[in-house]
Design a protein around this motif. Structure first.
Motif, PDB file in Angstrom:
ATOM      1  N   GLN A 145       0.835  -1.210   0.000  1.00  0.00           N
ATOM      2  CA  GLN A 145       0.000   0.000   0.000  1.00  0.00           C
ATOM      3  C   GLN A 145       0.867   1.257   0.000  1.00  0.00           C
ATOM      4  N   GLN A 146       1.942   1.224   0.792  1.00  0.00           N
ATOM      5  CA  GLN A 146       2.832   2.388   0.824  1.00  0.00           C
ATOM      6  C   GLN A 146       3.503   2.593  -0.528  1.00  0.00           C
ATOM      7  N   GLU A 147       3.864   1.473  -1.186  1.00  0.00           N
ATOM      8  CA  GLU A 147       4.496   1.576  -2.507  1.00  0.00           C
ATOM      9  C   GLU A 147       3.516   2.161  -3.520  1.00  0.00           C
ATOM     10  N   VAL A 148       2.256   1.722  -3.420  1.00  0.00           N
ATOM     11  CA  VAL A 148       1.220   2.258  -4.324  1.00  0.00           C
ATOM     12  C   VAL A 148       1.028   3.751  -4.086  1.00  0.00           C
ATOM     13  N   GLN A 149       0.992   4.110  -2.777  1.00  0.00           N
ATOM     14  CA  GLN A 149       0.822   5.530  -2.449  1.00  0.00           C
ATOM     15  C   GLN A 149       1.993   6.356  -2.983  1.00  0.00           C
ATOM     16  N   LEU A 150       3.203   5.769  -2.917  1.00  0.00           N
ATOM     17  CA  LEU A 150       4.366   6.495  -3.412  1.00  0.00           C
ATOM     18  C   LEU A 150       4.272   6.703  -4.932  1.00  0.00           C
ATOM     19  N   LYS A 151       3.867   5.651  -5.584  1.00  0.00           N
ATOM     20  CA  LYS A 151       3.732   5.779  -7.043  1.00  0.00           C
ATOM     21  C   LYS A 151       2.623   6.769  -7.397  1.00  0.00           C
ATOM     22  N   THR A 152       1.542   6.724  -6.621  1.00  0.00           N
ATOM     23  CA  THR A 152       0.445   7.679  -6.840  1.00  0.00           C
ATOM     24  C   THR A 152       0.921   9.104  -6.631  1.00  0.00           C
ATOM     25  N   SER A 153       1.763   9.259  -5.613  1.00  0.00           N
ATOM     26  CA  SER A 153       2.298  10.594  -5.341  1.00  0.00           C
ATOM     27  C   SER A 153       3.154  11.078  -6.491  1.00  0.00           C
ATOM     28  N   SER A 154       3.994  10.181  -7.011  1.00  0.00           N
ATOM     29  CA  SER A 154       4.855  10.578  -8.143  1.00  0.00           C
ATOM     30  C   SER A 154       4.012  10.918  -9.359  1.00  0.00           C
ATOM     31  N   LEU A 155       2.997  10.105  -9.629  1.00  0.00           N
ATOM     32  CA  LEU A 155       2.130  10.355 -10.767  1.00  0.00           C
ATOM     33  C   LEU A 155       1.380  11.674 -10.614  1.00  0.00           C
ATOM     34  N   SER A 156       0.940  11.935  -9.382  1.00  0.00           N
ATOM     35  CA  SER A 156       0.224  13.197  -9.134  1.00  0.00           C
ATOM     36  C   SER A 156       1.134  14.387  -9.373  1.00  0.00           C
ATOM     37  N   ARG A 157       2.383  14.221  -8.924  1.00  0.00           N
ATOM     38  CA  ARG A 157       3.329  15.317  -9.114  1.00  0.00           C
ATOM     39  C   ARG A 157       3.544  15.582 -10.614  1.00  0.00           C
ATOM     40  N   TYR A 158       3.694  14.493 -11.351  1.00  0.00           N
ATOM     41  CA  TYR A 158       3.909  14.637 -12.795  1.00  0.00           C
ATOM     42  C   TYR A 158       2.681  15.234 -13.466  1.00  0.00           C
ATOM     43  N   SER A 159       1.494  14.761 -13.052  1.00  0.00           N
ATOM     44  CA  SER A 159       0.247  15.279 -13.635  1.00  0.00           C
ATOM     45  C   SER A 159       0.076  16.754 -13.332  1.00  0.00           C
ATOM     46  N   LEU A 160       0.397  17.139 -12.115  1.00  0.00           N
ATOM     47  CA  LEU A 160       0.290  18.535 -11.737  1.00  0.00           C
ATOM     48  C   LEU A 160       1.203  19.400 -12.604  1.00  0.00           C
ATOM     49  N   HIS A 161       2.407  18.913 -12.791  1.00  0.00           N
ATOM     50  CA  HIS A 161       3.368  19.681 -13.590  1.00  0.00           C
ATOM     51  C   HIS A 161       2.860  19.826 -15.028  1.00  0.00           C
ATOM     52  N   LEU A 162       2.354  18.729 -15.620  1.00  0.00           N
ATOM     53  CA  LEU A 162       1.854  18.784 -16.995  1.00  0.00           C
ATOM     54  C   LEU A 162       0.628  19.686 -17.101  1.00  0.00           C
ATOM     55  N   SER A 163      -0.221  19.590 -16.109  1.00  0.00           N
ATOM     56  CA  SER A 163      -1.443  20.400 -16.121  1.00  0.00           C
ATOM     57  C   SER A 163      -1.099  21.876 -16.131  1.00  0.00           C
ATOM     58  N   GLN A 164      -0.156  22.234 -15.296  1.00  0.00           N
ATOM     59  CA  GLN A 164       0.220  23.644 -15.209  1.00  0.00           C
ATOM     60  C   GLN A 164       0.842  24.101 -16.540  1.00  0.00           C
ATOM     61  N   LYS A 165       1.761  23.277 -17.051  1.00  0.00           N
ATOM     62  CA  LYS A 165       2.434  23.652 -18.305  1.00  0.00           C
ATOM     63  C   LYS A 165       1.440  23.733 -19.473  1.00  0.00           C
ATOM     64  N   ASN A 166       0.550  22.739 -19.553  1.00  0.00           N
ATOM     65  CA  ASN A 166      -0.416  22.713 -20.652  1.00  0.00           C
ATOM     66  C   ASN A 166      -1.367  23.897 -20.594  1.00  0.00           C
ATOM     67  N   LYS A 167      -1.750  24.277 -19.405  1.00  0.00           N
ATOM     68  CA  LYS A 167      -2.658  25.403 -19.268  1.00  0.00           C
ATOM     69  C   LYS A 167      -2.010  26.691 -19.776  1.00  0.00           C
TER      70      LYS A 167
END
Length: 544
Positions: A398-420
């Motif tokens: 579960q912690q590993e999944v949460q870590l991967k989710t966190s990394s994905l969220s960080r990447y998504s946030l960065h792309l969202s900001q750049k794309n906007k």
């Protein structure tokens, strides 16, 4: 006596008196048929057996309370002193040694001081001066250790007595005078009197009769009118001093006073000493009849004292023998009882054996049952451990999944900001391209302002903050408490981006600043948080 006159013609009066005195003593010695020499033991007791029984009962009573060893020691001590007073030195030593065994290794106890001095006295009575002085010296050192002035004074006095017996008068005087100072310091009158008399005796041995008289007289001032054996002793010594200095009337007076006190005390030894001293004085005065009469009386008291002493010794030894005999009989009866009980015990042994076998069998079956229970408990613990292991593995996943989710969220946030931002720029440029006669310079400037304005908007950061708190709910709170000064929003943003393990270049791109500015900001943040120079700032944020 007439036939002796020719023999004394031509001699001085002093030599005549001396010869006459010697002849009187020779006659008495022949008359007494070589009786034993006088004993140094005190007056005999007609109640020796009763005293012995009382002391024995006291010892037996004290042995019934082993938790009070000092009472047992005191009982052995009293019995040893009684044996010593009768001249039974081996029995006295036996009691003293038993007392020492009971006392143990407590050499700082006042009882040890008394016991060791008494053992030394026995050796002194036996003229074993080396062992006597060894015990007196041990007691002296022990008394110094516990600052016991009385024990120290007595030990010095006994050492002085040993030196005096050996003719070591200088050492004897030194010890006795030190003892006298201690008794005077304690204001112990009996001790002062005794020590003064001892010093006078040493000066008498040295034939310094004036000094001897001074110390005897000092002792008498303490003992005068007490009616004790000590008073008789010092009166006899005063009489000796006067006789040896030629003052015969004073000698007769003091010795007569000693005789009177001794008669009241009925002390055979002191009566013998007084009559013997009177005999010597009358012989020097030329009154040979009185000298002879007193010498006969001295011999009678000496014989009576020896008889009484021997009777007391025999009574006590007989009592000891009978006591030991009774104890042996009791022990024999106990042994017989043991044999008779042994036969009875055989039956009990058989019964106990059967009971033991049944007990062993019961215990064996019980242990077997317990062993099965333990095996079952062990299996249950193994199952429980496996379940706990699976829970831990699931938690790690579960912690590993949460870590991967966190990394994905960080990447998504960065792309969202750049794309906007890119979308906004594309729309603006599209509008510019559609208008042919438009002043593009002004529009580009307006576009730059709009870009700058959009970069300054906090809406995206609010969304980022909300998303970050969901992933790391305690991070901002922990980071804020580490600094004494409040952290600015920009510093909190930098901390969050570092927590996401972004590089300085990535942080500079997101914050729209230069990488140098990011390095400066990181340095200031490290300083505010007081982080060790050896620790990486990124690792610190990740561990937080």
């Amino acid at each position: 006596m007439v036939f002796l006159i020719p023999i004394f013609q031509g001699l001085s009066m002093k030599k005549i008196v001396g010869c006459a005195y010697a002849m009187v003593f020779l006659v008495i010695l022949v008359h007494s048929d070589g009786l034993a020499q006088q004993s140094s033991i005190g007056k005999p007791s007609s109640k020796s057996s009763s005293i012995f029984h009382a002391l024995q009962k006291q010892l037996e009573a004290s042995k019934k309370n082993p938790d009070q060893p000092k009472k047992i020691v005191q009982s052995h001590l009293k019995l040893g002193e009684y044996y010593h007073s009768l001249g039974l030195y081996s029995e006295a030593m036996e009691q003293y040694n038993k007392a020492l065994d009971q006392l143990g290794t407590d050499f700082n106890d006042t009882l040890f001081i008394t016991l060791n001095n008494n053992i030394g006295k026995v050796y002194l009575s036996l003229n074993n001066f080396e062992l006597a002085e060894q015990h007196f010296t041990e007691t002296l050192n022990a008394s110094k250790g516990i600052k016991n002035d009385r024990g120290l004074a007595i030990s010095l006095g006994l050492l002085g007595a040993s030196h005096e017996k050996q003719g070591e008068y200088e050492e004897a005087l030194k010890d006795q005078k030190e003892s006298l100072l201690l008794f005077q310091k304690m204001e112990d009158q009996p001790g002062v009197a005794m020590t003064n008399e001892n010093i006078g005796s040493i000066y008498e041995d040295l034939e310094q009769f004036d000094m001897a008289y001074q110390y005897f007289n000092k002792a008498y001032q303490y003992l005068k009118g007490k009616g004790t054996v000590e008073e008789v002793n010092v009166l006899n010594n005063l009489g000796d001093s006067f006789r040896k200095t030629g003052n015969y009337p004073a000698a007769l007076e003091k010795t007569a006073m000693a005789l009177e006190v001794a008669q009241r005390l009925k002390d055979f030894h002191q009566l013998e000493s007084a009559h013997k001293d009177l005999s010597k004085t009358y012989a020097f005065l030329g009154d040979f009849e009185k000298a002879h009469a007193h010498l006969l009386q001295a011999e009678e008291f000496n014989s009576a004292m020896l008889r009484a002493q021997n009777t007391d010794q025999l009574n006590v030894l007989q009592t000891i023998y009978e006591t030991n005999k009774k104890e042996a009989e009791i022990q024999l009866l106990k042994e017989q009882n043991k044999v008779s009980r042994a036969n009875q015990n055989l039956l009990w042994v058989a019964l106990f054996a059967i009971a033991a076998i049944l007990t062993i069998l019961y215990n064996y079956l019980g242990r077997k049952r317990k062993a099965k229970l333990k095996i079952q408990e062990y299996k249950q613990r193994m199952l429980k451990a496996e379940l706990e292991k699976k829970v831990i593995e699931e938690k790690n996943l579960q912690q590993e999944v949460q870590l991967k989710t966190s990394s994905l969220s960080r990447y998504s946030l960065h792309l969202s900001q750049k794309n906007k931002i890119l979308l906004d720029l594309a729309n603006t440029l599209r509008n510019i391209a559609a208008r042919k006669h438009m002043d593009t310079s002004e529009k580009i400037k307006a576009l730059v302002k709009e870009i700058d304005f959009n970069l300054q908007q906090e809406q995206e950061w609010d969304e980022f903050m909300t998303f970050f708190k969901e992933i790391h709910p305690e991070f901002i709170k922990k980071l804020s408490t580490l600094s004494e000064n409040n952290l600015s929003p920009a510093e909190l943003r930098l901390g969050m981006l570092l927590r996401l393990n972004l590089s300085s270049k990535e942080i500079a791109s997101i914050l729209r600043v230069t990488p140098d500015s990011v390095r400066v900001a990181r340095h200031r943040l490290r300083k505010k948080l007081s982080i060790d120079q050896k620790e990486e700032l990124v690792n610190f944020m990740i561990d937080l």
